[in-house]
Design an enzyme around this catalytic site. Structure first.
Site, short mmCIF file in Angstrom:
data_model
loop_
_atom_site.label_atom_id
_atom_site.label_comp_id
_atom_site.label_asym_id
_atom_site.label_seq_id
_atom_site.Cartn_x
_atom_site.Cartn_y
_atom_site.Cartn_z
N ARG A 56 0.82 -1.22 0.00
CA ARG A 56 0.00 0.00 0.00
C ARG A 56 0.85 1.27 0.00
O ARG A 56 0.36 2.34 -0.37
CB ARG A 56 -1.01 -0.03 1.14
N GLU A 107 7.68 -10.35 14.51
CA GLU A 107 7.26 -10.92 15.79
C GLU A 107 7.40 -12.44 15.80
O GLU A 107 7.80 -13.03 16.79
CB GLU A 107 5.80 -10.55 16.07
#
Length: 172
Positions: A58, A95
């Site tokens: 994006r 993560e």
């Protein structure tokens, strides 16, 4: 104009417990999208970048619209294996695992002043890696611009010290 009115909250996407901030209604609305680009143009007036670098995917939407409005060039930062020719890459930790980003090896070889853009600053891992990649490729990072920032996730703290950051909508 309150840009939040154009952001749709989608609970439990892409997985349970995540509140996704969807900018597609903002992209669809001509007045809202125009406002986003005009606010980012004002940021560029302060920081004077030579080029806009956008983070997949994006960030391409934000970056190309901004670059077009400014009459500047655009350079994509992509996931591995998506750019033809010689690339410079950087591996970074997520993560739950790791990933890699790449940029054309010659994209910033003339040492331009760069504004790095994306739609969202969350944990800061991808943005931080992209910022490092800009520098590694020869660019001078003059700022980072985001449409949305999730402040509770402290991604801003992972960005290079001393580099200004502008987020148009801040949650948390």
């Amino acid at each position: 104009m309150d840009l939040r009115q154009y952001v749709r909250d989608i609970p439990d996407f892409p997985k349970p417990g995540i509140l996704f901030r969807d900018i597609t209604p903002l992209l669809r609305d001509p007045a809202g999208w125009h406002e986003v680009i005009q606010r980012l143009v004002a940021v560029c007036d302060r920081w004077q970048p030579d080029l806009i670098v956008g983070i997949e995917s994006r960030g391409f939407i934000v970056g190309t619209a901004l670059a077009t409005q400014l009459g500047k060039g655009f350079v994509p930062v992509r996931k591995p294996g998506k750019l033809p020719g010689e690339v410079i890459g950087i591996d970074y930790t997520l993560e739950y695992g790791s990933d890699r980003l790449e940029i054309h090896a010659d994209a910033l070889s003339d040492h331009p002043k760069v504004l790095l853009v994306d739609d969202l600053l969350a944990t800061g891992g991808t943005a931080s890696a992209s910022a490092e990649l800009v520098t590694k490729a020869g660019g001078e990072l003059v700022g980072c611009g985001f449409v949305i920032e999730l402040a509770d996730l402290a991604g801003r703290a992972k960005l290079p010290e001393g580099v200004p950051v502008e987020s148009l909508i801040i949650y948390g």
